[in-house]
Design an enzyme around this catalytic site. Structure first.
Site, PDB file in Angstrom:
ATOM      1  N   GLU A  39      -6.832   3.971   8.253  1.00  0.00           N
ATOM      2  CA  GLU A  39      -6.757   5.414   8.011  1.00  0.00           C
ATOM      3  C   GLU A  39      -8.054   5.925   7.398  1.00  0.00           C
ATOM      4  O   GLU A  39      -8.466   7.066   7.657  1.00  0.00           O
ATOM      5  CB  GLU A  39      -5.547   5.711   7.113  1.00  0.00           C
ATOM      6  CG  GLU A  39      -4.232   5.498   7.860  1.00  0.00           C
ATOM      7  CD  GLU A  39      -3.040   5.265   6.961  1.00  0.00           C
ATOM      8  OE1 GLU A  39      -1.945   5.034   7.504  1.00  0.00           O
ATOM      9  OE2 GLU A  39      -3.187   5.292   5.723  1.00  0.00           O
TER      10      GLU A  39
ATOM     11  N   HIS B 151      -9.334   0.374   5.241  1.00  0.00           N
ATOM     12  CA  HIS B 151      -8.053   0.614   5.914  1.00  0.00           C
ATOM     13  C   HIS B 151      -8.275   1.499   7.140  1.00  0.00           C
ATOM     14  O   HIS B 151      -9.153   2.361   7.145  1.00  0.00           O
ATOM     15  CB  HIS B 151      -7.065   1.276   4.950  1.00  0.00           C
ATOM     16  CG  HIS B 151      -5.660   1.326   5.458  1.00  0.00           C
ATOM     17  ND1 HIS B 151      -5.233   2.274   6.354  1.00  0.00           N
ATOM     18  CD2 HIS B 151      -4.588   0.526   5.214  1.00  0.00           C
ATOM     19  CE1 HIS B 151      -3.952   2.064   6.624  1.00  0.00           C
ATOM     20  NE2 HIS B 151      -3.540   1.013   5.951  1.00  0.00           N
TER      21      HIS B 151
ATOM     22  N   GLU C 265      -4.764  -5.485  10.772  1.00  0.00           N
ATOM     23  CA  GLU C 265      -3.778  -4.425  10.958  1.00  0.00           C
ATOM     24  C   GLU C 265      -4.068  -3.701  12.263  1.00  0.00           C
ATOM     25  O   GLU C 265      -4.945  -2.842  12.316  1.00  0.00           O
ATOM     26  CB  GLU C 265      -3.793  -3.444   9.779  1.00  0.00           C
ATOM     27  CG  GLU C 265      -5.196  -3.082   9.247  1.00  0.00           C
ATOM     28  CD  GLU C 265      -5.204  -1.786   8.473  1.00  0.00           C
ATOM     29  OE1 GLU C 265      -4.225  -1.499   7.799  1.00  0.00           O
ATOM     30  OE2 GLU C 265      -6.193  -1.046   8.598  1.00  0.00           O
TER      31      GLU C 265
ATOM     32  N   GLY D 108       3.234  -1.446   4.330  1.00  0.00           N
ATOM     33  CA  GLY D 108       3.168   0.004   4.188  1.00  0.00           C
ATOM     34  C   GLY D 108       4.493   0.580   3.751  1.00  0.00           C
ATOM     35  O   GLY D 108       4.910   0.445   2.609  1.00  0.00           O
ATOM     36  N   GLY D 109       5.196   1.229   4.678  1.00  0.00           N
ATOM     37  CA  GLY D 109       6.414   1.953   4.342  1.00  0.00           C
ATOM     38  C   GLY D 109       7.451   1.145   3.595  1.00  0.00           C
ATOM     39  O   GLY D 109       8.113   1.660   2.675  1.00  0.00           O
TER      40      GLY D 109
ATOM     41  N   ASN E 272       0.852  -1.188   0.000  1.00  0.00           N
ATOM     42  CA  ASN E 272       0.000   0.000   0.000  1.00  0.00           C
ATOM     43  C   ASN E 272       0.888   1.239   0.000  1.00  0.00           C
ATOM     44  O   ASN E 272       1.504   1.578   1.011  1.00  0.00           O
ATOM     45  CB  ASN E 272      -0.892  -0.024   1.248  1.00  0.00           C
ATOM     46  CG  ASN E 272      -1.753   1.220   1.369  1.00  0.00           C
ATOM     47  OD1 ASN E 272      -1.898   1.996   0.420  1.00  0.00           O
ATOM     48  ND2 ASN E 272      -2.332   1.425   2.542  1.00  0.00           N
ATOM     49  N   TRP E 273       0.946   1.919  -1.153  1.00  0.00           N
ATOM     50  CA  TRP E 273       1.842   3.065  -1.283  1.00  0.00           C
ATOM     51  C   TRP E 273       1.327   4.309  -0.555  1.00  0.00           C
ATOM     52  O   TRP E 273       2.049   5.285  -0.413  1.00  0.00           O
ATOM     53  CB  TRP E 273       2.036   3.407  -2.761  1.00  0.00           C
ATOM     54  CG  TRP E 273       2.740   2.356  -3.568  1.00  0.00           C
ATOM     55  CD1 TRP E 273       3.046   1.068  -3.188  1.00  0.00           C
ATOM     56  CD2 TRP E 273       3.205   2.485  -4.914  1.00  0.00           C
ATOM     57  NE1 TRP E 273       3.670   0.410  -4.212  1.00  0.00           N
ATOM     58  CE2 TRP E 273       3.784   1.246  -5.283  1.00  0.00           C
ATOM     59  CE3 TRP E 273       3.194   3.522  -5.837  1.00  0.00           C
ATOM     60  CZ2 TRP E 273       4.351   1.028  -6.547  1.00  0.00           C
ATOM     61  CZ3 TRP E 273       3.741   3.313  -7.097  1.00  0.00           C
ATOM     62  CH2 TRP E 273       4.328   2.081  -7.446  1.00  0.00           C
ATOM     63  N   LYS E 274       0.066   4.292  -0.168  1.00  0.00           N
ATOM     64  CA  LYS E 274      -0.562   5.441   0.508  1.00  0.00           C
ATOM     65  C   LYS E 274      -0.395   6.705  -0.347  1.00  0.00           C
ATOM     66  O   LYS E 274      -0.494   6.641  -1.566  1.00  0.00           O
ATOM     67  CB  LYS E 274      -0.013   5.591   1.928  1.00  0.00           C
ATOM     68  CG  LYS E 274      -0.192   4.301   2.748  1.00  0.00           C
ATOM     69  CD  LYS E 274       0.081   4.490   4.215  1.00  0.00           C
ATOM     70  CE  LYS E 274      -0.108   3.165   4.953  1.00  0.00           C
ATOM     71  NZ  LYS E 274       0.031   3.314   6.410  1.00  0.00           N
TER      72      LYS E 274
ATOM     73  N   SER F 213       3.724  -2.217  10.133  1.00  0.00           N
ATOM     74  CA  SER F 213       5.183  -2.115  10.252  1.00  0.00           C
ATOM     75  C   SER F 213       5.889  -3.422   9.882  1.00  0.00           C
ATOM     76  O   SER F 213       6.844  -3.841  10.531  1.00  0.00           O
ATOM     77  CB  SER F 213       5.581  -1.664  11.662  1.00  0.00           C
ATOM     78  OG  SER F 213       5.089  -0.363  11.941  1.00  0.00           O
TER      79      SER F 213
ATOM     80  N   GLY G 198       2.723   2.345  10.759  1.00  0.00           N
ATOM     81  CA  GLY G 198       3.586   3.500  10.603  1.00  0.00           C
ATOM     82  C   GLY G 198       4.288   3.938  11.863  1.00  0.00           C
ATOM     83  O   GLY G 198       4.924   4.992  11.895  1.00  0.00           O
TER      84      GLY G 198
END
Length: 254
Positions: A101, A99, A170, A236-237, A12-14, A215, A176
């Site tokens: 967020e 998600h 998640e 994610g990151g 997920n590049w967000k 993470s 993050g």
């Protein structure tokens, strides 16, 4: 991981890499995927602005395309929104739904998540549906209750569908933050989800891939993916670097 379910690694590049740098990242991921073989499904979810360009980049490769979100109507006066049929037209096979967020910052409710699951399946998009608890809920020992309620909102929908979906656990407190649920904590929740699916339909429990998100990095991927009920990861990151993303995929392939 259960050998009957092929591992799934989704990135997920967000709100990153929405233009030329997104195409370059996709190119690097495609190159890295050549050494993976056929033992793992690799999915990337770039921002809307680069979906069509990335679709062209991953064409004829093993890398599949997902969207990060959508609005559950095929057309209409919904300024600024993207429909599931638009996603399908531009090359998406998958879509991330619910998600944390989206739930936290945009007020998406369990019922709205369920509406999106219905819409995705009707448009032949495979949902990756996210569930998970906040830090306060975990500290209050409410993790399993919260996740059960989130899953209950859409379990009937996926049980009726002949298409397999993915569910990503998640923990919100691990997204993050650098914090991560240990393998034991992740497996406990995944076991509870699997049991809830099995209570609805044994076949549903068998075919549904459960991902861990929060993470995930090359350093912890192998231990998490070794859990019997963890079928992959929502990254994610670490997915913003092709080498890190590929290292996680290799851990799943093993």
């Amino acid at each position: 991981m259960n050998p009957s379910r092929r591992p799934l690694i989704a990135g997920n590049w967000k709100m990153y890499k929405g233009g030329r740098t997104g195409v370059e990242l996709a190119q690097d991921i495609v190159k890295s995927s050549h050494s993976l073989g056929s033992g793992v499904d690799l999915v990337i979810a770039p921002p809307f602005t680069v979906l069509a360009a990335v679709a062209s980049t991953v064409e004829d490769s093993s890398v599949q395309l997902a969207a990060q979100n959508f609005y559950p109507k095929n057309e209409g006066a919904f300024t600024g929104e993207i429909s599931p049929s638009m996603l399908k037209d531009c090359g998406c096979a998958w879509v991330i739904i619910g998600h944390s967020e989206r739930r936290q910052y945009f007020g998406e409710s369990n019922s709205f998540v369920a509406e999106k699951v219905t819409s995705a399946l009707a448009n032949d998009l495979v949902p990756i549906v996210c569930v998970g608890e906040t830090l306060a809920q975990r500290q209050a020992n409410e993790t399993l209750r919260v996740v059960e309620g989130q899953l209950n909102a859409f379990i009937d929908i996926i049980a009726r569908s002949p298409h397999a979906v993915a569910i990503a656990y998640e923990p919100v407190w691990a997204i993050g933050t650098g914090k991560v649920a240990g393998p034991g904590e992740a497996e406990e929740v995944h076991v509870a989800i699997r049991k809830q699916l099995a209570a609805k339909d044994e076949a549903l429990a068998t075919r549904t891939r459960l991902l861990y998100g929060g993470s995930v990095k090359p350093e912890n991927a192998a231990a998490l993916l070794a859990c019997a009920n963890v079928d992959g990861a929502l990254v994610g990151g670490a997915c913003l670097d092709a080498a890190s993303f590929s290292a996680i995929a290799r851990a799943a392939n093993r």
